[in-house]
Design a protein around this motif. Structure first.
Motif, PDB file in Angstrom:
ATOM      1  N   ILE A  20       0.853  -1.185   0.000  1.00  0.00           N
ATOM      2  CA  ILE A  20       0.000   0.000   0.000  1.00  0.00           C
ATOM      3  C   ILE A  20       0.890   1.237   0.000  1.00  0.00           C
ATOM      4  CG2 ILE A  20      -0.203  -0.027   2.540  1.00  0.00           C
ATOM      5  CD1 ILE A  20      -3.058   1.074   2.161  1.00  0.00           C
ATOM      6  N   LEU A  21       0.653   2.126  -0.963  1.00  0.00           N
ATOM      7  CA  LEU A  21       1.490   3.306  -1.160  1.00  0.00           C
ATOM      8  C   LEU A  21       0.837   4.511  -0.481  1.00  0.00           C
ATOM      9  CD1 LEU A  21       4.136   4.014  -2.694  1.00  0.00           C
ATOM     10  CD2 LEU A  21       2.672   4.820  -4.577  1.00  0.00           C
ATOM     11  N   LEU A  22       1.617   5.208   0.346  1.00  0.00           N
ATOM     12  CA  LEU A  22       1.103   6.347   1.107  1.00  0.00           C
ATOM     13  C   LEU A  22       2.154   7.452   1.185  1.00  0.00           C
ATOM     14  CD1 LEU A  22      -0.332   4.253   4.047  1.00  0.00           C
ATOM     15  CD2 LEU A  22      -1.755   5.656   2.545  1.00  0.00           C
ATOM     16  N   PRO A  23       1.696   8.695   1.412  1.00  0.00           N
ATOM     17  CA  PRO A  23       2.681   9.765   1.663  1.00  0.00           C
ATOM     18  C   PRO A  23       3.450   9.468   2.944  1.00  0.00           C
ATOM     19  CG  PRO A  23       0.515  10.677   1.151  1.00  0.00           C
ATOM     20  CD  PRO A  23       0.321   9.207   1.355  1.00  0.00           C
ATOM     21  N   SER A  24       4.692   9.901   3.011  1.00  0.00           N
ATOM     22  CA  SER A  24       5.521   9.612   4.183  1.00  0.00           C
ATOM     23  C   SER A  24       4.984  10.260   5.452  1.00  0.00           C
ATOM     24  CB  SER A  24       6.958  10.087   3.931  1.00  0.00           C
ATOM     25  OG  SER A  24       6.975  11.482   3.649  1.00  0.00           O
ATOM     26  N   ASN A  25       4.189  11.331   5.299  1.00  0.00           N
ATOM     27  CA  ASN A  25       3.617  12.004   6.469  1.00  0.00           C
ATOM     28  C   ASN A  25       2.164  11.618   6.710  1.00  0.00           C
ATOM     29  OD1 ASN A  25       2.514  13.268   4.262  1.00  0.00           O
ATOM     30  ND2 ASN A  25       2.727  15.354   5.069  1.00  0.00           N
ATOM     31  N   ALA A  26       1.734  10.481   6.137  1.00  0.00           N
ATOM     32  CA  ALA A  26       0.335  10.055   6.256  1.00  0.00           C
ATOM     33  C   ALA A  26      -0.007   9.680   7.693  1.00  0.00           C
ATOM     34  CB  ALA A  26       0.083   8.859   5.340  1.00  0.00           C
ATOM     35  N   THR A  27      -1.289   9.782   8.012  1.00  0.00           N
ATOM     36  CA  THR A  27      -1.788   9.405   9.333  1.00  0.00           C
ATOM     37  C   THR A  27      -2.398   8.011   9.272  1.00  0.00           C
ATOM     38  OG1 THR A  27      -4.005  10.307   8.927  1.00  0.00           O
ATOM     39  CG2 THR A  27      -2.333  11.818   9.827  1.00  0.00           C
ATOM     40  N   VAL A  28      -2.706   7.482  10.445  1.00  0.00           N
ATOM     41  CA  VAL A  28      -3.367   6.174  10.528  1.00  0.00           C
ATOM     42  C   VAL A  28      -4.730   6.236   9.848  1.00  0.00           C
ATOM     43  CG1 VAL A  28      -4.323   4.446  12.094  1.00  0.00           C
ATOM     44  CG2 VAL A  28      -2.134   5.549  12.637  1.00  0.00           C
ATOM     45  N   ASP A  29      -5.416   7.363   9.980  1.00  0.00           N
ATOM     46  CA  ASP A  29      -6.729   7.504   9.333  1.00  0.00           C
ATOM     47  C   ASP A  29      -6.595   7.476   7.812  1.00  0.00           C
ATOM     48  OD1 ASP A  29      -8.564   8.126  11.714  1.00  0.00           O
ATOM     49  OD2 ASP A  29      -6.927   9.536  11.995  1.00  0.00           O
ATOM     50  N   GLU A  30      -5.534   8.080   7.289  1.00  0.00           N
ATOM     51  CA  GLU A  30      -5.313   8.045   5.844  1.00  0.00           C
ATOM     52  C   GLU A  30      -4.969   6.634   5.383  1.00  0.00           C
ATOM     53  OE1 GLU A  30      -3.684  12.465   4.722  1.00  0.00           O
ATOM     54  OE2 GLU A  30      -2.372  11.189   5.947  1.00  0.00           O
ATOM     55  N   LEU A  31      -4.231   5.913   6.206  1.00  0.00           N
ATOM     56  CA  LEU A  31      -3.932   4.509   5.906  1.00  0.00           C
ATOM     57  C   LEU A  31      -5.226   3.711   5.784  1.00  0.00           C
ATOM     58  CD1 LEU A  31      -2.272   1.823   5.866  1.00  0.00           C
ATOM     59  CD2 LEU A  31      -2.254   1.943   8.372  1.00  0.00           C
ATOM     60  N   LYS A  32      -6.132   3.918   6.731  1.00  0.00           N
ATOM     61  CA  LYS A  32      -7.398   3.175   6.712  1.00  0.00           C
ATOM     62  C   LYS A  32      -8.257   3.575   5.516  1.00  0.00           C
ATOM     63  CE  LYS A  32      -7.717   2.170  11.667  1.00  0.00           C
ATOM     64  NZ  LYS A  32      -8.533   2.272  12.892  1.00  0.00           N
ATOM     65  N   ALA A  33      -8.258   4.854   5.195  1.00  0.00           N
ATOM     66  CA  ALA A  33      -9.046   5.311   4.054  1.00  0.00           C
ATOM     67  C   ALA A  33      -8.517   4.714   2.750  1.00  0.00           C
ATOM     68  CB  ALA A  33      -9.031   6.834   3.985  1.00  0.00           C
ATOM     69  N   ARG A  34      -7.198   4.683   2.602  1.00  0.00           N
ATOM     70  CA  ARG A  34      -6.598   4.120   1.396  1.00  0.00           C
ATOM     71  C   ARG A  34      -6.830   2.625   1.332  1.00  0.00           C
ATOM     72  NH1 ARG A  34      -6.018   3.987  -3.683  1.00  0.00           N
ATOM     73  NH2 ARG A  34      -4.037   3.123  -4.461  1.00  0.00           N
ATOM     74  N   PHE A  35      -6.723   1.950   2.465  1.00  0.00           N
ATOM     75  CA  PHE A  35      -6.968   0.503   2.503  1.00  0.00           C
ATOM     76  C   PHE A  35      -8.406   0.197   2.091  1.00  0.00           C
ATOM     77  CE2 PHE A  35      -7.854  -3.605   4.428  1.00  0.00           C
ATOM     78  CZ  PHE A  35      -6.691  -4.319   4.193  1.00  0.00           C
ATOM     79  N   ALA A  36      -9.346   1.035   2.544  1.00  0.00           N
ATOM     80  CA  ALA A  36     -10.756   0.844   2.192  1.00  0.00           C
ATOM     81  C   ALA A  36     -10.990   1.048   0.694  1.00  0.00           C
ATOM     82  CB  ALA A  36     -11.633   1.797   3.007  1.00  0.00           C
ATOM     83  N   GLU A  37     -10.201   1.926   0.074  1.00  0.00           N
ATOM     84  CA  GLU A  37     -10.315   2.110  -1.372  1.00  0.00           C
ATOM     85  C   GLU A  37      -9.865   0.852  -2.111  1.00  0.00           C
ATOM     86  OE1 GLU A  37      -8.033   5.508  -2.438  1.00  0.00           O
ATOM     87  OE2 GLU A  37      -9.322   6.940  -1.370  1.00  0.00           O
TER      88      GLU A  37
END
Length: 310
Positions: A20-37
């Motif tokens: 899963i690709l995320l910005p280096s400054n991402a939050t846990v909530d952004e991780l969950k949102a991206r995972f849900a996508e």
């Protein structure tokens, strides 16, 4: 700058083969949102992410909403473990149905004795005794209060719980409502002295208001949007960790004395046993959080739930 994280199940299976690709400054909530996508079935409240366990740990540290991934030392190539928490339902929905049930079930035994006590002929709700009427009033007040608190007082630390809890909790509350109501409203019910019932239910009502006061204090512990534990203070919290449970249990003790039924006593004991488990957990958590080390406040010495015994 972006980072790619490896996501595995607790059995070691790759949940996302490509990561899963995320910005280096991402939050846990952004991780969950991206995972849900990427995995629409697993909406955010259904997800649980933990770090790999360290030596001596059975499971790794939980990733908490609101924190940044960098707070956990996660970088490109780091691994996370994912757990599906199952279908979720909001706390307020579960509380509504578990409290609404007793408001419907209990009065049935009071108002429809000719249907629910078929072996005893000629008995109507008009023949109900004073104690039975008072017991209905207390029972109704208690659960109406709980419903109002659910929507206007309580602040839930978690938005959802597993949907199975809806059926489990409803079975408990609805089943005990029928169990207690059957004996308290039975046509052959032997009423205790009226003075005993009056004083016992007056004591129970005082406990209800004490319980409400405790809930107001708990609801006002943290300003909106803040997280973390705070030491409750004021009223009974100055002596007891969980005085809301204390007042709840003593209220049902009064109800038991007023109705003088074994069914009410069993309901009180089972509820007290469950609340004792919750109280132990909360007390231990507060003592661990406020240990007096490294500048942290030390949790004051308090009874857990039922002084002077517990």
């Amino acid at each position: 700058m972006a980072i790619k994280l490896v996501v595995k199940s607790r059995t070691g299976r790759d949940v996302l083969p490509d990561g899963i690709l995320l910005p280096s400054n991402a939050t846990v909530d952004e991780l969950k949102a991206r995972f849900a996508e990427l995995k629409p079935r697993y909406y955010a409240s259904r997800q649980r992410f933990t770090l790999p366990p360290r030596d001596g740990q059975r499971s790794g540290d939980l990733l908490v909403s609101g924190k940044k991934l960098s707070d956990y030392g996660l970088e490109d190539g780091s691994m996370l473990f994912f757990k599906d928490l199952g279908a979720q339902i909001t706390y307020s929905t579960v509380f509504f149905w578990e409290y609404f049930g007793p408001l419907v079930v209990y009065p049935l035994f009071y108002f429809l004795p000719h249907l629910l006590y078929p072996g005893i002929k000629g008995h109507t709700s008009a023949e109900r005794g004073t104690v039975q009427t008072l017991a209905l009033g207390y029972w109704t007040f208690h659960y109406v209060k709980r419903l109002l608190e659910t929507f206007y007082v309580h602040k839930f630390s978690h938005a959802t719980m597993p949907v199975f809890n809806l059926f489990k909790n409803c079975a408990y509350y609805w089943g005990f409502a029928a169990f207690v109501a059957y004996f308290v409203n039975h046509p052959l019910f032997t009423s205790p002295p009226l003075a005993q019932a009056y004083w016992a239910l007056a004591f129970s009502m005082a406990c209800q208001f004490a319980n409400f006061r405790c809930h107001i204090i708990l609801a006002n512990l943290r300003p909106a949007g803040t997280k973390g534990y705070v030491i409750p203070r004021g009223f009974l919290f100055d002596w007891i960790t969980c005085p809301n449970y204390t007042a709840e249990i003593l209220g049902w003790v009064g109800f038991t004395v007023a109705t003088q039924t074994v069914a009410a006593a069993i309901f009180t004991l089972v509820g007290a046993a469950q609340m004792a488990q919750w109280a132990l957990g909360k007390h231990a958590r507060l003592r661990k959080t406020f240990d007096g080390l490294e500048g942290r406040e030390k949790y004051p010495r308090r009874w857990i739930m039922l002084p002077p015994f517990f």
